[in-house]
Each structure stands twice: as structure tokens, then as C-alpha cells.
Scaffold this active site. Structure first.
Site, PDB file in Angstrom:
ATOM      1  N   SER A 136      35.588  17.119 -12.457  1.00 42.08           N
ATOM      2  CA  SER A 136      34.745  18.346 -13.380  1.00 42.08           C
ATOM      3  C   SER A 136      34.428  19.324 -12.458  1.00 42.08           C
ATOM      4  CB  SER A 136      33.522  17.413 -14.135  1.00 42.08           C
ATOM      5  OG  SER A 136      32.725  18.669 -14.547  1.00 42.08           O
ATOM      6  N   TYR A 149      25.607  12.636 -13.417  1.00 40.80           N
ATOM      7  CA  TYR A 149      26.906  13.068 -13.751  1.00 40.80           C
ATOM      8  C   TYR A 149      27.546  13.728 -12.486  1.00 40.80           C
ATOM      9  CZ  TYR A 149      30.829  14.547 -16.638  1.00 40.80           C
ATOM     10  OH  TYR A 149      32.087  15.038 -17.125  1.00 40.80           O
TER      11      TYR A 149
HETATM   12  P1  NAD Z   1      35.186  11.098 -24.713  1.00 38.01           P
HETATM   13  O1  NAD Z   1      33.956  10.559 -24.997  1.00 38.01           O
HETATM   14  O2  NAD Z   1      36.032  12.071 -25.933  1.00 38.01           O
HETATM   15  O3  NAD Z   1      36.234   9.982 -24.017  1.00 38.01           O
HETATM   16  C1  NAD Z   1      35.896   9.328 -23.152  1.00 38.01           C
HETATM   17  C2  NAD Z   1      36.576   7.925 -23.430  1.00 38.01           C
HETATM   18  O4  NAD Z   1      36.335   7.090 -22.593  1.00 38.01           O
HETATM   19  C3  NAD Z   1      36.152   7.425 -24.902  1.00 38.01           C
HETATM   20  O5  NAD Z   1      37.205   6.870 -25.652  1.00 38.01           O
HETATM   21  C4  NAD Z   1      35.308   6.107 -24.357  1.00 38.01           C
HETATM   22  O6  NAD Z   1      35.400   5.139 -25.165  1.00 38.01           O
HETATM   23  C5  NAD Z   1      35.943   5.814 -23.068  1.00 38.01           C
HETATM   24  N1  NAD Z   1      35.101   4.860 -22.201  1.00 38.01           N
HETATM   25  C6  NAD Z   1      33.796   5.151 -22.084  1.00 38.01           C
HETATM   26  N2  NAD Z   1      33.448   4.039 -21.246  1.00 38.01           N
HETATM   27  C7  NAD Z   1      34.368   3.225 -21.308  1.00 38.01           C
HETATM   28  C8  NAD Z   1      34.269   2.113 -20.338  1.00 38.01           C
HETATM   29  N3  NAD Z   1      33.362   1.474 -19.874  1.00 38.01           N
HETATM   30  N4  NAD Z   1      35.411   1.543 -20.489  1.00 38.01           N
HETATM   31  C9  NAD Z   1      36.742   1.907 -21.063  1.00 38.01           C
HETATM   32  N5  NAD Z   1      36.401   3.127 -21.758  1.00 38.01           N
HETATM   33  C10 NAD Z   1      35.377   3.638 -21.697  1.00 38.01           C
HETATM   34  O7  NAD Z   1      35.165  12.393 -23.493  1.00 38.01           O
HETATM   35  P2  NAD Z   1      36.251  13.317 -22.834  1.00 38.01           P
HETATM   36  O8  NAD Z   1      35.553  14.865 -22.963  1.00 38.01           O
HETATM   37  O9  NAD Z   1      37.516  13.374 -23.381  1.00 38.01           O
HETATM   38  O10 NAD Z   1      36.284  12.935 -21.370  1.00 38.01           O
HETATM   39  C11 NAD Z   1      37.358  12.396 -20.816  1.00 38.01           C
HETATM   40  C12 NAD Z   1      36.996  12.415 -19.176  1.00 38.01           C
HETATM   41  O11 NAD Z   1      37.043  14.001 -18.821  1.00 38.01           O
HETATM   42  C13 NAD Z   1      35.845  12.118 -18.726  1.00 38.01           C
HETATM   43  O12 NAD Z   1      35.934  11.522 -17.493  1.00 38.01           O
HETATM   44  C14 NAD Z   1      34.841  13.221 -18.655  1.00 38.01           C
HETATM   45  O13 NAD Z   1      33.800  13.106 -17.664  1.00 38.01           O
HETATM   46  C15 NAD Z   1      35.832  14.355 -18.172  1.00 38.01           C
HETATM   47  N6  NAD Z   1      35.446  15.550 -18.533  1.00 38.01           N
HETATM   48  C16 NAD Z   1      35.099  16.206 -19.472  1.00 38.01           C
HETATM   49  C17 NAD Z   1      34.619  17.478 -19.964  1.00 38.01           C
HETATM   50  C18 NAD Z   1      34.300  18.153 -21.220  1.00 38.01           C
HETATM   51  O14 NAD Z   1      33.724  19.201 -21.245  1.00 38.01           O
HETATM   52  N7  NAD Z   1      34.706  17.183 -22.382  1.00 38.01           N
HETATM   53  C19 NAD Z   1      34.501  18.259 -18.802  1.00 38.01           C
HETATM   54  C20 NAD Z   1      34.620  17.799 -17.586  1.00 38.01           C
HETATM   55  C21 NAD Z   1      35.294  16.415 -17.400  1.00 38.01           C
END
Ligand code: NAD
Length: 253
Positions: A136, A149
């Protein structure tokens, strides 16, 4: 047929990347803790090339079962791993309890470690493979309330770099994407607060948030042969966030 496993494939960015690989004709394995999310993503993919694996990335034995089940379907191969499962926890230092601290470290750091360790072993034995983890902008810049985070997203950077140095000569590449602000269920609480949501859009030179689908391009690039000489790197896909200090826009600019 080439094969990809996607952790966190039940939602957001994981779902968008799974759809992109399915369109390329790949076998796709979706791994997620959320059974409903797995069903919903699988419904968007060709059933004959899709498998779902409910699992918790915090448990190494569950991940080993997923690897065994998936490779039984893919002829023993794992060409590409997209390790994207992640969670967040916000709040001032004084209010972060042990439960939240453990949960975010267990999923974002220890979960990534377990998944990387076992998949890396398989790929180094097969002599090829490409892995992408999700970091991130919070690995480099942070804001009040993002202690846990941000700490985990920085840790992922060093995990990627170390794995890349250990496995480079085996033909296995390891990289990360560093997103800016992306509209997914993870960030829905921010979207629900217009002042916060708009401030993030305003700070970004592109003046908007990204859609989850916009993370698929950078991820596919790193995972594909187009990045055959790229390993140990972080590709920021942030609409210019890190380029902009955002302090002030001079008059006339
Ligand atoms: P999201 O919540 O839509 O998806 C995350 C997925 O991970 C979900 O389906 C959830 O069920 C799964 N998950 C959570 N804990 C779990 C576990 N213990 N075992 C298996 N699966 C698990 O979020 P997203 O925004 O798609 O995030 C995806 C990645 O991108 C993450 O690593 C997040 O930190 C990173 N990220 C997102 C953003 C943003 O702005 N959305 C920014 C920077 C980084």
C-alpha cells in the site's frame, strides 16, 4: 492450461484480478475466509476452470490443504500466486486493543508469510513462478490512525524483497503492488464519510479514487512474462498520490 491462485478472491481487488485471468483462459483457484464471497466471485467465472477454497490465511495447515487441492486440479502446477487477502484497523494508538493488533498482524504479516513460504517452496521446486503480494502507499506514507495497518504494509515490502533475493536464481519472481485509494468493501467506511472520501480524491493528482478493476493491470503485468526481469520491486498504482505533497497548489496552477 496455466494456473493462478488468488487469496482474498472473494471480494474487491482479488475478485477483479481473478476475472482478468479467467478471461485469459487460465485455471483460477479462489481462496478466501468468506464463503459467500467465494460463491459470488465463482459465479462470474467459467465453472470448468474455477475452484473455490474456503480457508484462513492465518492457519498454515489450511493453506497447505488448499495448495494440495488446487494442484490436484491443475496437473501439479502453480504458475502464479496473487496473495492479496488483507484487513485493516484504524484508530488512535491509545485505542488499539490487543485483539485488533493481533488480527491485523496475523492476517497481513503472518498470513502473507505462511502463504509465501509454502507457495514459494512449490514454485522453487518446479523452477518457475511469479508471486504478487499487496502492499500500500501506507508502506511509505501514513496518517493518524493507521499505525497497525501501515506497519504491516511496510513489513510486506521487506518480505517481498527477501523472498526475491532468496528465490531469484530458481526462476521464481516476487513483487508487490502498492495501491493508493481503491473503492472496495475495505474502504466502504471511508466512502460513507463524504469529507474523508473527498479529501482523499483531492489529495490524489488524478482527483479521484480507483476502481478495483484498475488494480488488475499492474498486477497482471507483474505476474506475467512481460515482467520477466522484474523481481523484488514495489509497483505503486496510486493515481500520483506519492508524487504529490499536497500541501498547497500555488495560485494560477
Ligand atoms: P476487500 O475487503 O474487498 O477484500 C479482502 C478479501 O480478503 C476479502 O474477501 C476477505 O474475506 C479476505 N480475507 C480477509 N481476511 C482473510 C483471512 N484471514 N483469510 C482469507 N481471506 C481473508 O479489500 P480490498 O480492498 O480488495 O483489499 C485487497 C488488498 O489490497 C488488501 O491486502 C488491502 O490491504 C490492499 N489495499 C487496499 C486498498 C484500498 O484502498 N482498497 C489500498 C491499499 C491496499
Amino acid at each position: 492450461m496455466k494456473a493462478i491462485l488468488v487469496t482474498g478472491g472473494g471480494s474487491g481487488i482479488g475478485r477483479a484480478v481473478a476475472i482478468r485471468f479467467a478471461r485469459k483462459g487460465w485455471r483460477v483457484g479462489l481462496a478466501d475466509i468468506d464463503a459467500r464471497g467465494l460463491v459470488d466471485t465463482a459465479a462470474m467465472l467459467p465453472p470448468e476452470r474455477t475452484s473455490t477454497h474456503q480457508m484462513d490465511v492465518r492457519d498454515p495447515s489450511e493453506w497447505e490443504h488448499v495448495l494440495a487441492d488446487f494442484t490436484a486440479l491443475s496437473g501439479g502446477r502453480l504458475d502464479v500466486l496473487f496473495n492479496n487477502a488483507g484487513v485493516g484497523a484504524g484508530g488512535p494508538f491509545g485505542e488499539i486493543g490487543l485483539d485488533a493488533l493481533d488480527r491485523v498482524i496475523d492476517v497481513n504479516l503472518k498470513g502473507n508469510f505462511h502463504v509465501l513460504q509454502a507457495a514459494g517452496q512449490l514454485m522453487t521446486m518446479q523452477g518457475s513462478g511469479s508471486i504478487v503480494l499487496f502492499s500500500s502507499i501506507r508502506s511509505l506514507v501514513t496518517e493518524p490512525g493507521q499505525s497497525v495497518y501501515s506497519m504491516t504494509k511496510s513489513g510486506i515490502v521487506q518480505l517481498v524483497r527477501t523472498a526475491a533475493t532468496e528465490w531469484g536464481q530458481t526462476g521464481v519472481r516476487v513483487n508487490a503492488v502498492g495501491p493508493g485509494v481503491i473503492e472496495t468493501p475495505l474502504t466502504a467506511p471511508i466512502k460513507a464519510q463524504p469529507a474523508w472520501y473527498n479529501a482523499y480524491a483531492d489529495k490524489t493528482p488524478m482527483k479521484r479514487w480507483a476502481k478495483a478493476e484498475e488494480m488488475a493491470g499492474p498486477t497482471v503485468f507483474l505476474l506475467s512474462d512481460a515482467a520477466s526481469y522484474v523481481t523484488g520491486t514495489i509497483l505503486f498504482a496510486d493515481g500520483g498520490w506519492l508524487a504529490n505533497d499536497g500541501r498547497f497548489t500555488p495560485p494560477g496552477m
